[in-house]
Design a protein around this motif. Structure first.
Motif, short mmCIF file in Angstrom:
data_model
loop_
_atom_site.label_atom_id
_atom_site.label_comp_id
_atom_site.label_asym_id
_atom_site.label_seq_id
_atom_site.Cartn_x
_atom_site.Cartn_y
_atom_site.Cartn_z
N ALA A 9 -11.59 10.95 6.35
CA ALA A 9 -11.10 10.96 4.97
C ALA A 9 -9.88 10.06 4.84
O ALA A 9 -9.69 9.40 3.80
N THR A 10 -9.06 10.00 5.88
CA THR A 10 -7.85 9.16 5.84
C THR A 10 -8.20 7.69 5.79
O THR A 10 -7.70 6.94 4.94
N TRP A 11 -9.09 7.25 6.70
CA TRP A 11 -9.41 5.82 6.67
C TRP A 11 -10.21 5.45 5.43
O TRP A 11 -10.05 4.34 4.89
N ALA A 12 -11.07 6.36 4.97
CA ALA A 12 -11.85 6.06 3.76
C ALA A 12 -10.93 5.92 2.55
O ALA A 12 -11.14 5.04 1.69
N THR A 13 -9.91 6.76 2.46
CA THR A 13 -8.96 6.67 1.35
C THR A 13 -8.17 5.37 1.40
O THR A 13 -7.92 4.73 0.37
N ILE A 14 -7.79 4.96 2.61
CA ILE A 14 -7.05 3.71 2.75
C ILE A 14 -7.91 2.53 2.32
O ILE A 14 -7.51 1.70 1.49
N VAL A 15 -9.12 2.44 2.87
CA VAL A 15 -9.99 1.29 2.61
C VAL A 15 -10.43 1.25 1.15
O VAL A 15 -10.22 0.26 0.44
N PHE A 16 -11.04 2.35 0.68
CA PHE A 16 -11.56 2.36 -0.68
C PHE A 16 -10.43 2.38 -1.71
O PHE A 16 -10.57 1.81 -2.80
N GLY A 17 -9.33 3.05 -1.38
CA GLY A 17 -8.21 3.11 -2.33
C GLY A 17 -7.59 1.75 -2.57
O GLY A 17 -7.36 1.35 -3.72
N ILE A 18 -7.32 1.01 -1.50
CA ILE A 18 -6.69 -0.31 -1.66
C ILE A 18 -7.65 -1.31 -2.28
O ILE A 18 -7.29 -2.06 -3.20
N LEU A 19 -8.90 -1.34 -1.80
CA LEU A 19 -9.86 -2.30 -2.35
C LEU A 19 -10.21 -1.99 -3.80
O LEU A 19 -10.39 -2.91 -4.61
#
Length: 292
Positions: A182-192
């Motif tokens: 959930a952490t990496w998904a939030t980073i990737v999808f959130g920033i993009l």
């Protein structure tokens, strides 16, 4: 320090030092942001819990509506599809319920994570803090919702008594892997998604599609029982990473044996996801404040 050049007999001229190289686009700064965000845990713990309270402000039952909504939906779907697929309700209802609970965590992490920065524009521009605090805030909020929903399983467990042994404790590392993903998904999808706003809409459509492609309201065991054609169909199901995520989390709580390759797939996805997250943090972390 400045250097002095001497061209033969000419007087020395001062050469200014080279400008310092910016380290804003380095892996070290990205990792530092993640570490500093963890150190400010009091902030994102408070923000995450405040989000839950604000969502159910002036409600009589408050956050209990999370549990009620998930429980009613899961029980209704479990009974309906149990009848349609001729499944034993004693085993199928806990199966569907846990599928809804863990899928809810996945869906919340992806969809809420994709808008985490765009919906916190004011905080990002006014609060001098690592952007990772907003990431941890989403993950913490998803864990709170999960904690509310898992109460339903405790009730179902007391009624149907699934054969859960010591292997049930494997759900602990499974939840840790869920939080890491959930952490990496939030980073990737959130920033993009902050840079390209259409990504959020695509994710919403994709999550809905993957829900029906994942064994949540239907069981993969029915494919095994269908003979050779069922085995070929199961291979297609195994191409869906979400199937493996649900298996490592749902299996231990149902008393089922979880094959090691499910853990291997999840660990591989976790590693690839974190590599992508570090790359995104390295290249675009400093631009988030300008994109929101």
């Amino acid at each position: 320090m400045s250097a002095v050049a001497n061209d033969g007999g000419a007087p020395g001229r001062i050469i200014p030092p080279a400008p310092p190289t910016s380290d804003s686009r380095t892996f070290a700064r990205g990792v530092q942001d993640l570490i500093e965000g963890l150190r400010t845990s009091e902030l994102w713990l408070h923000l995450g819990w405040t989000d839950i309270k604000q969502r159910y402000k002036r409600s009589v039952l408050g956050p209990l509506w999370i549990t009620i909504a998930t429980g009613v939906t899961a029980v209704a779907m479990g009974i309906l599809y149990g009848e349609l697929f001729h499944q034993d309700i004693k085993t199928f209802l806990p199966y569907v319920l846990l599928g809804f609970i863990f899928w809810g965590f996945i869906e919340t992490s992806i969809l809420d994570g994709s808008v985490v920065f765009s919906t916190n524009e004011g905080l990002i521009k006014q609060l001098p803090a690592p952007i990772s605090i907003h990431v941890y805030r989403v993950v913490w909020r998803s864990l709170i919702i999960f904690a509310h929903n898992i109460v339903i399983y405790a009730i179902v467990f007391a009624v149907f008594r699934p054969p859960v042994g010591w292997s049930g404790f494997l759900v602990v590392p499974a939840i840790i892997l869920f939080a890491l993903n959930a952490t990496w998904a939030t980073i990737v999808f959130g920033i993009l998604s902050t840079r390209f706003r259409d990504i959020g809409q695509l994710l919403t459509t994709a999550v809905r599609l993957v829900f029906f492609m994942t064994p949540i309201i239907w069981s993969a065991k029915t494919l095994n029982a269908a003979g050779d054609s069922g085995s070929s169909k199961l291979r297609y199901v195994e191409l869906n990473p979400m199937y493996h995520y649900l298996e490592i989390a749902r299996g231990p709580l149902l008393g089922d044996h979880v094959a090691f390759y499910h853990w291997g797939v999840v660990l591989a996805c976790t590693a690839v996801g974190w590599i992508a997250a570090l790359l995104v943090m390295r290249n675009f972390r400093a631009r988030v404040a300008y994109w929101v």
